[in-house]
Motif scaffolding. Structure first.
Motif, PDB file in Angstrom:
ATOM      1  N   ASP A 130       1.813   9.082  -6.377  1.00  0.00           N
ATOM      2  CA  ASP A 130       1.967  10.437  -5.816  1.00  0.00           C
ATOM      3  C   ASP A 130       0.854  10.792  -4.835  1.00  0.00           C
ATOM      4  O   ASP A 130       0.345  11.909  -4.818  1.00  0.00           O
ATOM      5  N   ILE A 131       0.479   9.825  -4.016  1.00  0.00           N
ATOM      6  CA  ILE A 131      -0.500  10.032  -2.953  1.00  0.00           C
ATOM      7  C   ILE A 131       0.280  10.049  -1.644  1.00  0.00           C
ATOM      8  O   ILE A 131       1.022   9.107  -1.366  1.00  0.00           O
ATOM      9  N   PRO A 132       0.138  11.104  -0.837  1.00  0.00           N
ATOM     10  CA  PRO A 132       0.859  11.128   0.443  1.00  0.00           C
ATOM     11  C   PRO A 132       0.531   9.886   1.274  1.00  0.00           C
ATOM     12  O   PRO A 132      -0.628   9.473   1.359  1.00  0.00           O
ATOM     13  N   VAL A 133       1.549   9.272   1.865  1.00  0.00           N
ATOM     14  CA  VAL A 133       1.376   8.035   2.616  1.00  0.00           C
ATOM     15  C   VAL A 133       0.407   8.205   3.770  1.00  0.00           C
ATOM     16  O   VAL A 133      -0.349   7.284   4.099  1.00  0.00           O
ATOM     17  N   ASP A 134       0.373   9.409   4.367  1.00  0.00           N
ATOM     18  CA  ASP A 134      -0.515   9.632   5.510  1.00  0.00           C
ATOM     19  C   ASP A 134      -1.952   9.955   5.093  1.00  0.00           C
ATOM     20  O   ASP A 134      -2.835  10.023   5.930  1.00  0.00           O
ATOM     21  N   TYR A 173       6.453  -6.915  -6.139  1.00  0.00           N
ATOM     22  CA  TYR A 173       6.536  -5.804  -7.092  1.00  0.00           C
ATOM     23  C   TYR A 173       5.495  -5.953  -8.194  1.00  0.00           C
ATOM     24  O   TYR A 173       4.968  -4.958  -8.715  1.00  0.00           O
ATOM     25  N   ILE A 174       5.175  -7.194  -8.553  1.00  0.00           N
ATOM     26  CA  ILE A 174       4.175  -7.440  -9.588  1.00  0.00           C
ATOM     27  C   ILE A 174       2.812  -6.961  -9.110  1.00  0.00           C
ATOM     28  O   ILE A 174       2.075  -6.312  -9.852  1.00  0.00           O
ATOM     29  N   VAL A 175       2.476  -7.259  -7.866  1.00  0.00           N
ATOM     30  CA  VAL A 175       1.207  -6.806  -7.283  1.00  0.00           C
ATOM     31  C   VAL A 175       1.140  -5.292  -7.339  1.00  0.00           C
ATOM     32  O   VAL A 175       0.127  -4.712  -7.744  1.00  0.00           O
ATOM     33  N   CYS A 176       2.222  -4.636  -6.961  1.00  0.00           N
ATOM     34  CA  CYS A 176       2.254  -3.173  -6.943  1.00  0.00           C
ATOM     35  C   CYS A 176       2.098  -2.602  -8.357  1.00  0.00           C
ATOM     36  O   CYS A 176       1.303  -1.685  -8.576  1.00  0.00           O
ATOM     37  N   GLU A 177       2.827  -3.133  -9.306  1.00  0.00           N
ATOM     38  CA  GLU A 177       2.742  -2.651 -10.687  1.00  0.00           C
ATOM     39  C   GLU A 177       1.355  -2.890 -11.284  1.00  0.00           C
ATOM     40  O   GLU A 177       0.812  -2.035 -11.984  1.00  0.00           O
ATOM     41  N   MET A 178       0.775  -4.063 -11.003  1.00  0.00           N
ATOM     42  CA  MET A 178      -0.577  -4.347 -11.496  1.00  0.00           C
ATOM     43  C   MET A 178      -1.590  -3.403 -10.849  1.00  0.00           C
ATOM     44  O   MET A 178      -2.546  -2.979 -11.504  1.00  0.00           O
ATOM     45  N   ALA A 179      -1.387  -3.078  -9.585  1.00  0.00           N
ATOM     46  CA  ALA A 179      -2.299  -2.165  -8.884  1.00  0.00           C
ATOM     47  C   ALA A 179      -2.229  -0.763  -9.484  1.00  0.00           C
ATOM     48  O   ALA A 179      -3.258  -0.097  -9.619  1.00  0.00           O
ATOM     49  N   VAL A 180      -1.038  -0.306  -9.857  1.00  0.00           N
ATOM     50  CA  VAL A 180      -0.899   1.009 -10.499  1.00  0.00           C
ATOM     51  C   VAL A 180      -1.672   1.014 -11.815  1.00  0.00           C
ATOM     52  O   VAL A 180      -2.447   1.938 -12.099  1.00  0.00           O
ATOM     53  N   THR A 181      -1.479  -0.043 -12.597  1.00  0.00           N
ATOM     54  CA  THR A 181      -2.172  -0.149 -13.879  1.00  0.00           C
ATOM     55  C   THR A 181      -3.684  -0.138 -13.683  1.00  0.00           C
ATOM     56  O   THR A 181      -4.413   0.572 -14.391  1.00  0.00           O
ATOM     57  N   LEU A 229       0.836  -1.203   0.000  1.00  0.00           N
ATOM     58  CA  LEU A 229       0.000   0.000   0.000  1.00  0.00           C
ATOM     59  C   LEU A 229       0.868   1.250   0.000  1.00  0.00           C
ATOM     60  O   LEU A 229       0.623   2.182  -0.769  1.00  0.00           O
ATOM     61  N   ASP A 230       1.888   1.280   0.836  1.00  0.00           N
ATOM     62  CA  ASP A 230       2.781   2.440   0.888  1.00  0.00           C
ATOM     63  C   ASP A 230       3.518   2.624  -0.439  1.00  0.00           C
ATOM     64  O   ASP A 230       3.634   3.744  -0.937  1.00  0.00           O
ATOM     65  N   ASP A 231       4.008   1.534  -1.021  1.00  0.00           N
ATOM     66  CA  ASP A 231       4.695   1.613  -2.312  1.00  0.00           C
ATOM     67  C   ASP A 231       3.749   2.107  -3.396  1.00  0.00           C
ATOM     68  O   ASP A 231       4.134   2.932  -4.244  1.00  0.00           O
ATOM     69  N   LEU A 232       2.529   1.627  -3.374  1.00  0.00           N
ATOM     70  CA  LEU A 232       1.534   2.041  -4.354  1.00  0.00           C
ATOM     71  C   LEU A 232       1.256   3.533  -4.244  1.00  0.00           C
ATOM     72  O   LEU A 232       1.189   4.240  -5.251  1.00  0.00           O
ATOM     73  N   LYS A 233       1.122   4.021  -3.027  1.00  0.00           N
ATOM     74  CA  LYS A 233       0.875   5.447  -2.828  1.00  0.00           C
ATOM     75  C   LYS A 233       2.039   6.289  -3.345  1.00  0.00           C
ATOM     76  O   LYS A 233       1.826   7.339  -3.954  1.00  0.00           O
ATOM     77  N   VAL A 234       3.249   5.820  -3.124  1.00  0.00           N
ATOM     78  CA  VAL A 234       4.420   6.558  -3.629  1.00  0.00           C
ATOM     79  C   VAL A 234       4.371   6.628  -5.147  1.00  0.00           C
ATOM     80  O   VAL A 234       4.564   7.688  -5.737  1.00  0.00           O
TER      81      VAL A 234
END
Length: 111
Positions: free
Chosen positions: A12-16, A52-60, A4-9
């Motif tokens: 460009d969504i503030p982590v908080d 990393y795959i989960v994160c990249e797929m989530a961005v997409t 979740l934190d990586d996805l927000k970064v």
């Protein structure tokens, strides 16, 4: 949750900022389920090497919100074509699966 934190970064969504956390967590869970469906039965959670795959797929998937069901989108000279989210990562998943099979040679498991 690190994903979740990586996805927000990446988005460009503030982590908080927590306003979108429910939607982002749903996207992450769905991406995790999709990755797990290509792994050996009983593999849970998604191995750290494949997060990393989960994160990249989530961005997409997040970037596709509002365009569900479309295979392509064009507006004012910008054109986007949507494909299968997991296809680019299948070689990495298959390599991880092969590595797991190779790592079990010579092991003894007690059931």
């Amino acid at each position: 949750m690190a994903v979740l934190d990586d996805l927000k970064v990446l988005l460009d969504i503030p982590v908080d900022e927590t306003e979108l956390d429910g939607k982002l967590n749903l996207i992450i869970r769905n991406a995790e389920r999709q990755v797990l469906s290509y792994l050996p039965s009983g593999t849970e959670p998604v191995p750290e090497a494949l997060e990393y795959i989960v994160c990249e797929m989530a961005v997409t998937r997040f970037n596709r919100l509002g365009n569900e069901g479309m295979s392509s989108y064009s507006q004012e000279g910008e054109s986007i074509t949507y494909g299968d989210d997991i296809s680019p990562y299948l070689p990495a998943i298959e390599a991880w699966n092969r590595m797991q099979k190779e790592n079990t040679k010579g092991r003894m498991r007690f059931l």
